[in-house]
Design an enzyme around this catalytic site. Structure first.
Site, short mmCIF file in Angstrom:
data_model
loop_
_atom_site.label_atom_id
_atom_site.label_comp_id
_atom_site.label_asym_id
_atom_site.label_seq_id
_atom_site.Cartn_x
_atom_site.Cartn_y
_atom_site.Cartn_z
N HIS A 18 -81.10 22.20 33.57
CA HIS A 18 -81.73 21.20 33.29
C HIS A 18 -82.67 20.29 33.93
O HIS A 18 -82.53 20.48 35.18
CB HIS A 18 -80.45 20.24 32.96
CG HIS A 18 -80.79 18.95 32.03
ND1 HIS A 18 -81.42 17.98 32.59
CD2 HIS A 18 -80.62 18.69 30.78
CE1 HIS A 18 -81.42 16.99 31.59
NE2 HIS A 18 -81.01 17.46 30.39
N ASP B 260 -73.48 21.38 38.57
CA ASP B 260 -73.85 20.34 37.29
C ASP B 260 -72.92 20.71 36.18
O ASP B 260 -72.74 21.58 35.38
CB ASP B 260 -75.24 20.51 36.89
CG ASP B 260 -75.60 19.75 35.50
OD1 ASP B 260 -74.70 19.33 34.95
OD2 ASP B 260 -76.95 19.91 35.35
N GLN C 172 -72.08 20.08 30.99
CA GLN C 172 -71.69 20.88 29.66
C GLN C 172 -70.44 21.93 29.81
O GLN C 172 -70.11 22.40 29.06
CB GLN C 172 -73.05 22.02 29.57
CG GLN C 172 -74.17 21.13 29.31
CD GLN C 172 -74.21 20.37 27.90
OE1 GLN C 172 -73.32 20.42 27.12
NE2 GLN C 172 -75.25 19.24 27.67
N LYS D 153 -70.45 12.87 27.69
CA LYS D 153 -70.34 14.08 26.90
C LYS D 153 -69.00 14.71 26.98
O LYS D 153 -68.37 15.55 26.42
CB LYS D 153 -70.85 15.23 27.83
CG LYS D 153 -72.53 14.81 27.96
CD LYS D 153 -73.46 16.19 28.11
CE LYS D 153 -74.81 15.84 28.83
NZ LYS D 153 -75.79 15.49 27.70
N CYS E 194 -84.71 19.38 27.64
CA CYS E 194 -84.92 19.08 28.92
C CYS E 194 -84.74 20.31 29.63
O CYS E 194 -84.33 20.36 30.91
CB CYS E 194 -84.02 18.01 29.24
SG CYS E 194 -84.18 16.68 28.55
N1 C6P Z 1 -78.30 17.15 28.43
C1 C6P Z 1 -78.84 17.54 25.87
O1 C6P Z 1 -79.14 17.51 24.93
P1 C6P Z 1 -77.12 12.69 31.85
O2 C6P Z 1 -78.23 12.46 30.57
O3 C6P Z 1 -77.34 12.27 33.30
O4 C6P Z 1 -75.60 12.47 31.31
O5 C6P Z 1 -77.05 14.43 31.66
C2 C6P Z 1 -78.00 15.19 32.01
C3 C6P Z 1 -77.66 16.68 31.99
C4 C6P Z 1 -77.68 17.28 32.98
N2 C6P Z 1 -77.11 18.68 33.09
C5 C6P Z 1 -77.01 19.18 31.98
C6 C6P Z 1 -76.79 20.60 32.05
C7 C6P Z 1 -77.28 18.46 30.88
O6 C6P Z 1 -76.97 19.01 29.69
C8 C6P Z 1 -77.69 17.14 30.66
C9 C6P Z 1 -78.01 16.32 29.50
C10 C6P Z 1 -78.44 16.74 27.14
O7 C6P Z 1 -78.53 19.00 26.58
C11 C6P Z 1 -79.42 15.55 26.99
S1 C6P Z 1 -81.05 15.96 27.68
#
Ligand code: C6P
Length: 415
Positions: free
Chosen positions: A132, A209, A212, A235, A373
């Protein structure tokens, strides 16, 4: 993975679970909502909404500051939530749990603090091709500042990391590995334990990270032996604006602070400041107290259902979705890893993902469309984006049936 009908094999009472999530009973565009975008942000159970409301109604005061009863109650609720996070990811100790705004901030914190201390010109940071943007851009920023280089371990056509290539790239220039646990676009589950063992054999720490992974599977940071692990509250059925960074004590102690301000200090003079012990060294300013308490309630909720039962149910849901979506002529799945979480990305013929997503919306079905993203990953597959349906334990076979009917209708209109 066999495509049995999920509700018949599930140990979970999905109808009961769905009643816990008030949003799932609303309509969208005149139809009962089918929410298939939990990978972007999951819905919230009543217990989380009530925990936040209770805090603001009866417990609100600043934390770690007051001698008075109310502040101490708020502090206790806040620190109890930290202990819940420790249990949730099986961290060795609560001071290794740092509250941040989310994964984005967790990674920026490590890139900035680890990078300032340990990166120098010519060093390398190793990531994977399925990251991401949150696990790319913070490293680019610090590499640029330090004259270091970002290296990218490749993936195969199924969207799996090529482990042998990853191992080969662990040169003596690599100072840190930063990898996603589960790809938000492909659903691929990376072999974190093996990756960590390979990196540690060369003395290289690993950041994971977990954005997910945490909604779908039990996480044990000690068994994985990761040096840093970060996830977002929103999430895992908790509030937005709150997240967690776990770091091994030895690394957190070795790194400089991230933000300066109140609460992160031991002593301040105009000449010199000394810093507070962990976790406070990395928690400058008044934190998102309600967010932390809401996150604690979310983790309680998940633990009560049980992550093993969640994984099992979602696996059957995923297999059923893939089986049914294969009925759509011209469908192309992006991401076919053997080890996969409940995310399905696809395209149909030359139909633009936005057009498909817009028609699905009119039918009451919420999916995400676009690059998710992960623009470099889209470039790898030479596509502009995908339609992504992502499932949580509150989704049902009926949701998937509505998705498949919706896609068929959309294709008939657009094809
Ligand atoms: N992905 C998606 O629709 P934040 O925004 O900080 O909570 O998470 C960012 C982020 C980082 N790593 C991974 C693997 C992610 O999936 C995400 C967030 C969302 O896939 C919003 S772009």
């Amino acid at each position: 993975m066999e495509a049995t009908t999920p509700t018949t094999v599930s140990k979970l009472n999905i109808e009961q679970i769905r009643r816990d999530f008030p949003l799932l009973s609303r309509d969208m565009n005149g139809k009962p909502i089918v929410f298939l975008d939990s990978a972007a942000s999951s819905q919230k159970p009543n217990s989380v909404i009530e925990a936040i409301s209770h805090y603001y109604r009866f417990q609100h005061a600043n934390v770690h500051r007051g001698v008075y009863q109310l502040s101490q109650e708020a502090t206790t609720a806040f620190e109890v939530a930290r202990d819940k996070v420790r249990d949730f990811i099986h961290a060795p100790s609560s001071p290794e749990i740092i509250f941040v705004r989310g994964v984005t901030e967790g990674i920026n914190l490590v890139a900035s603090c680890f990078g300032r201390k340990f990166l120098k010109e010519g060093d390398e940071v190793l990531i994977t091709a399925m990251e991401h943007h949150s696990n790319i851009v913070p490293w680019q920023l610090i590499c640029e500042e330090k004259g270091a280089h970002l290296r990218v371990a490749p993936i195969n056509e199924a969207g799996e990391l090529i482990l042998e290539e990853f191992e080969k790239m662990l040169s003596d220039k690599v100072r840190i590995v930063a990898t996603t646990h589960v790809s938000n676009t492909l659903g691929t589950i990376n072999p974190i334990r093996e990756m960590v063992a390979m990196a540690h054999a060369k003395g290289i720490p690993v950041l994971v990270d977990g954005a997910q992974a945490t909604p779908h599977m039990a996480i044990d940071v000690q068994a994985l032996d990761v040096d840093f692990y970060t996830f977002s509250g929103h999430k895992v059925f908790g509030p937005t604006g709150i997240g967690v960074l776990f770091g091994k004590e030895k690394w957190l102690n070795a790194m400089p602070p991230y933000h300066g301000g109140g609460e992160m200090i031991k002593t301040v003079t105009f000449e010199k400041t000394t810093y507070a012990e962990l976790p406070h060294k990395f928690e400058a300013g008044t934190p998102d107290i309600a967010g932390v308490i809401g996150l604690g309630a979310a983790l309680d909720y998940i633990q009560e259902i049980g992550l093993d039962a969640i994984t099992q149910y979602e696996n059957t849901l995923l297999a059923y979705a893939i089986k049914r979506l294969k009925e759509v002529p011209g469908i192309r799945f992006i991401g076919a890893a053997k080890n996969k979480a409940s995310v399905v990305s696809f395209l149909v013929d030359n139909i633009h993902p936005y057009d498909l997503g817009t028609i699905l919306d009119k039918l009451g079905i919420a999916v995400r469309t676009g690059h998710h993203c992960t623009q470099p990953l889209m470039d790898h597959f030479c596509i502009p984006g995908t339609v992504r349906a992502s499932f949580a334990f509150y989704n049902t076979v009926e949701d998937i049936d509505r998705l498949v009917d919706g896609v068929k209708k959309a294709v008939a209109m657009l094809g």
